[in-house]
Design a protein around this motif. Sequence first.
Motif, short mmCIF file in Angstrom:
data_model
loop_
_atom_site.label_atom_id
_atom_site.label_comp_id
_atom_site.label_asym_id
_atom_site.label_seq_id
_atom_site.Cartn_x
_atom_site.Cartn_y
_atom_site.Cartn_z
N LYS A 144 7.11 -66.46 51.66
CA LYS A 144 7.55 -65.06 51.72
C LYS A 144 6.53 -64.20 52.46
CE LYS A 144 9.28 -61.49 48.65
NZ LYS A 144 8.79 -60.87 47.44
N GLU A 145 5.26 -64.39 52.13
CA GLU A 145 4.20 -63.59 52.75
C GLU A 145 4.06 -63.91 54.24
OE1 GLU A 145 2.70 -61.11 51.36
OE2 GLU A 145 1.29 -60.68 53.00
N ASN A 174 6.41 -65.07 56.19
CA ASN A 174 7.58 -64.47 56.85
C ASN A 174 7.40 -62.98 57.09
OD1 ASN A 174 9.70 -66.17 57.70
ND2 ASN A 174 10.23 -66.64 55.57
N LYS A 175 6.88 -62.31 56.08
CA LYS A 175 6.69 -60.86 56.17
C LYS A 175 5.73 -60.51 57.31
CE LYS A 175 4.29 -57.68 53.50
NZ LYS A 175 3.53 -57.56 52.25
N ARG A 176 4.59 -61.22 57.33
CA ARG A 176 3.59 -60.91 58.37
C ARG A 176 4.06 -61.32 59.75
NH1 ARG A 176 -2.43 -60.79 56.10
NH2 ARG A 176 -1.92 -60.38 53.92
N LYS A 187 7.08 -61.44 60.83
CA LYS A 187 8.08 -60.46 61.28
C LYS A 187 7.37 -59.24 61.86
CE LYS A 187 12.09 -57.89 59.46
NZ LYS A 187 11.82 -56.46 59.48
N GLN A 188 6.42 -58.71 61.08
CA GLN A 188 5.68 -57.51 61.50
C GLN A 188 4.98 -57.74 62.85
OE1 GLN A 188 5.34 -54.43 59.64
NE2 GLN A 188 4.73 -53.93 61.74
N GLU A 227 7.33 -58.10 65.79
CA GLU A 227 7.88 -56.80 66.18
C GLU A 227 6.83 -55.96 66.93
OE1 GLU A 227 11.18 -56.52 62.61
OE2 GLU A 227 9.45 -55.19 62.53
N TYR A 257 11.33 -70.46 57.59
CA TYR A 257 10.71 -69.39 58.38
C TYR A 257 11.68 -68.85 59.41
CZ TYR A 257 6.51 -71.08 56.14
OH TYR A 257 5.59 -71.45 55.20
N SER A 258 11.70 -67.53 59.53
CA SER A 258 12.67 -66.92 60.44
C SER A 258 12.02 -66.25 61.64
CB SER A 258 13.48 -65.85 59.69
OG SER A 258 13.64 -66.19 58.34
N TYR A 259 10.70 -66.20 61.69
CA TYR A 259 10.02 -65.50 62.80
C TYR A 259 8.92 -66.39 63.37
CZ TYR A 259 12.36 -61.68 60.47
OH TYR A 259 13.32 -60.89 59.88
N TYR A 291 -0.44 -68.45 61.26
CA TYR A 291 -0.40 -68.43 59.79
C TYR A 291 -0.13 -69.84 59.29
CZ TYR A 291 0.12 -63.43 60.68
OH TYR A 291 -0.07 -62.15 61.11
#
Length: 352
Positions: free
Chosen positions: A258-259, A261-263, A265-266, A269, A286-288, A323
């Motif tokens: 989760k973490e 993925n969050k980073r 994504k950020q 972007e 993972y999506s990004y 990551y």
Amino acid sequence: MHTVIQVVDKDRFDNKELAAASKVLKEGGLVAFPTETVYGLGANALDELASKKIYEAKGRPSDNPLIVHIADTSDLSNMVVELPQKALELAKTFWPGPLTMIFHKSESVPYGTTGGLDTVAVRMPDHPLALALIKYSGIYLAAPSANTSGRPSPTKAEHVIEDLSGKVDMILDGGEVGIGIESTILDMTEDIPVILRPGFITKEMLEAVIGEVQVDQAILKRNQNLNLKPKAPGMKYRHYAPKGELTVFQGAMPFVVKEINKRAKQMTEDGYTVGIVATEETKQEYSYGIVKTIGYRNDAHSIARGLYGVLREFDSLGAQYIYSESFQDNALGNAIMNRLLKAAGYHVVRVD
Ligand code: TXA
Ligand code: MG
């Protein structure tokens, strides 16, 4: 310098294929060759000038000693002044194999090979090509990993070519290595031998043969702030590192995913190229970013084999942020985490 690249089938070669490499070594030149752990950059260990060339080609600090590779345990007696019984037992059990032992050196080993130390590190590699080259040439090979100093160690000839083409005389391409991380280093000059670098041969495996073994404090307390000086000079340098900024995420896997993925994504972007070190079991989550699998979480051997190659791939893809998941910290996992954390400059994020 022109670098000759010679492909040799490690399972089917004859000595004639080693003649050119042997000639280079006899003349004091440099030959990169495969071992079972990583590729090594070899030179005549007893010829100070030849050893010096290794430091130049790698850009290696001159206080960082080299491991001497031999093909027969009896070769030890030429190089060391004292051969503890425990060392002979370990050699009998683990050589040829990924165990390096440190001894008080004899006069025949030049300081140019030992980085000025009175001790010498020796191992017998478990690789048909490496052993044949040492035997055929009659030369003990001083050989660090065949990468530019600081970069991830090479697990295939392409990695060596990337780093050292034009800087060494010859590269023997014997295909991909089997283990993928460097040998265990054990200091035999202490009454209770000390592990200076964890590797494929674990503390438990050593203790099963010789009884108590200790681990260098600098490895146990992986906290840079403590400023403990590692006893293997090479362990103090930033190492195995990709060009991008590597962060290791520790904690329960769902939180880690989760973490990351969050980073990812950020950062994506924000316009950065992000690499993710994942495993076969988690890659779908993972999506990004660019997701690469390093191996199977439940198979530490596959992760050891995949680690350096993936870090190098992210270099060639221009990843600015990388990551990584973390891995089990027992047995071989201990060596994997040692390399991964070093590569990350101990940049760790805990997520639970
Ligand atoms: O698996 C391996 O060990 C590979 C393959 C090529 O054999 N070699 C390798 O060498 O990893 P290198 O140079 O990349 O790492 C050798 C490590 C360094 O950290 C060095 O400081 C340490 O061994 N070392 C060598 N001689 C030593 C000595 N006399 N005392 C303490 N540490 C020593
Ligand atoms: Mg190295």
